[in-house]
Scaffold this motif. Structure first.
Motif, mmCIF file in Angstrom:
data_model
loop_
_atom_site.group_PDB
_atom_site.id
_atom_site.type_symbol
_atom_site.label_atom_id
_atom_site.label_comp_id
_atom_site.label_asym_id
_atom_site.label_seq_id
_atom_site.Cartn_x
_atom_site.Cartn_y
_atom_site.Cartn_z
ATOM 1 N N MET A 4 0.845 -1.208 0.000
ATOM 2 C CA MET A 4 0.000 0.000 0.000
ATOM 3 C C MET A 4 0.872 1.247 0.000
ATOM 4 O O MET A 4 0.588 2.232 -0.677
ATOM 5 N N GLY A 5 1.963 1.196 0.785
ATOM 6 C CA GLY A 5 2.901 2.315 0.808
ATOM 7 C C GLY A 5 3.587 2.499 -0.535
ATOM 8 O O GLY A 5 3.761 3.621 -1.011
ATOM 9 N N SER A 6 3.942 1.386 -1.168
ATOM 10 C CA SER A 6 4.608 1.437 -2.483
ATOM 11 C C SER A 6 3.692 2.064 -3.533
ATOM 12 O O SER A 6 4.109 2.933 -4.302
ATOM 13 N N PHE A 7 2.437 1.618 -3.563
ATOM 14 C CA PHE A 7 1.488 2.150 -4.555
ATOM 15 C C PHE A 7 1.211 3.629 -4.320
ATOM 16 O O PHE A 7 1.162 4.421 -5.267
ATOM 17 N N ALA A 8 1.029 4.001 -3.045
ATOM 18 C CA ALA A 8 0.770 5.404 -2.721
ATOM 19 C C ALA A 8 1.922 6.282 -3.195
ATOM 20 O O ALA A 8 1.714 7.380 -3.728
ATOM 21 N N ALA A 9 3.150 5.785 -3.024
ATOM 22 C CA ALA A 9 4.343 6.531 -3.444
ATOM 23 C C ALA A 9 4.375 6.729 -4.958
ATOM 24 O O ALA A 9 4.621 7.835 -5.449
ATOM 25 N N TRP B 2 4.050 0.516 5.922
ATOM 26 C CA TRP B 2 4.016 1.252 4.646
ATOM 27 C C TRP B 2 5.423 1.674 4.227
ATOM 28 O O TRP B 2 5.791 1.583 3.057
ATOM 29 N N LEU B 3 6.204 2.145 5.213
ATOM 30 C CA LEU B 3 7.571 2.576 4.902
ATOM 31 C C LEU B 3 8.463 1.402 4.504
ATOM 32 O O LEU B 3 9.448 1.585 3.794
ATOM 33 N N ASP B 4 8.098 0.213 4.940
ATOM 34 C CA ASP B 4 8.807 -0.985 4.488
ATOM 35 C C ASP B 4 8.649 -1.113 2.968
ATOM 36 O O ASP B 4 9.572 -1.527 2.261
ATOM 37 N N GLY B 5 7.465 -0.741 2.484
ATOM 38 C CA GLY B 5 7.228 -0.747 1.032
ATOM 39 C C GLY B 5 8.068 0.301 0.313
ATOM 40 O O GLY B 5 8.491 0.095 -0.828
ATOM 41 N N ILE B 6 8.319 1.429 0.982
ATOM 42 C CA ILE B 6 9.178 2.479 0.400
ATOM 43 C C ILE B 6 10.631 2.009 0.409
ATOM 44 O O ILE B 6 11.381 2.233 -0.544
ATOM 45 N N ASP B 7 11.011 1.340 1.488
ATOM 46 C CA ASP B 7 12.363 0.782 1.598
ATOM 47 C C ASP B 7 12.610 -0.218 0.459
ATOM 48 O O ASP B 7 13.699 -0.269 -0.117
#
Length: 206
Positions: free
Chosen positions: A107-112, A179-184
């Motif tokens: 979800m974090g990756s898609f939002a980014a 979510w930040l794990d997805g950004i990482d």
């Protein structure tokens, strides 16, 4: 009502691909263990998430090279999101927990990715301040604002910024941390091989 995107036929990511990963997950028989075997079996979840993120990065690369208009890029990302975040039938307690965690991080990756293409971020913003704001918003149960800050963090990473290690290490467990794990994962994928930029993800408007 929001405008509906016309369906785009593309090969960036497919339901068959996602289902193939789910098949591999089921075959792994993953269980939480202290032994190294658990880590080896758990690699399938990392690879599964990376595959989705690389597909999103391919879409962004096409958008950046002007081979894909912003509206089409958004529509394809929506399609990939729908595939990867669809509810998965239960397999086992441990696998279900891993899938839930994987989908939350995505979800974090898609939002980014959507924030980056939609240019919904300030290039001068400081990542540590955005991360702090996201954590505070989650603590205040303002989840919409929290994901909004995380999306901006991810957009800045896509724009070339680096996640601050100190802020990442101090994160309390919760949605923002996942979510930040997805950004990482996005940052890690961008630091790896950049062959995804040359990928010819065929697409045609239907």
């Amino acid at each position: 009502m929001p405008e509906s995107h016309e369906k785009i036929d593309h090969e960036f990511y497919t339901t068959d691909r996602w289902n193939n990963w789910l098949g591999q997950v089921k075959e792994s028989g993953f269980e939480f263990k202290e032994e190294e075997s658990s880590e080896k079996e758990g690699a399938v979840f990392v690879n599964m998430a990376d595959d989705v993120i690389l597909s999103c990065l391919k879409v962004i690369a096409k958008y950046e090279s002007n081979a894909l208009p912003a509206e089409d890029a958004m529509a394809i990302l929506d399609d990939i999101r729908e595939i990867a975040l669809t509810e998965v039938e239960p397999m086992s307690e441990d696998i279900d927990l891993m899938i839930e965690s994987l989908q939350t991080s995505l979800m974090g990756s898609f939002a980014a990715c959507e924030c980056y293409i939609g240019k919904g971020f300030d290039k001068k913003a400081k990542l540590d301040e955005l991360i702090s704001a996201a954590v505070e918003a989650e603590e205040a149960e303002d989840i919409d604002s929290a994901i909004g800050y995380v999306a901006q963090v991810g957009a800045l990473v896509l724009d070339g910024k680096t996640l601050p290690e100190s802020s990442m290490e101090e994160l309390p467990y919760g949605l923002v941390a996942e979510w930040l794990d997805g950004i990482d994962s996005i940052e890690a994928a961008m630091m790896g091989a950049d062959s995804y930029k040359e990928d010819d993800g065929k697409y045609d408007a239907v």
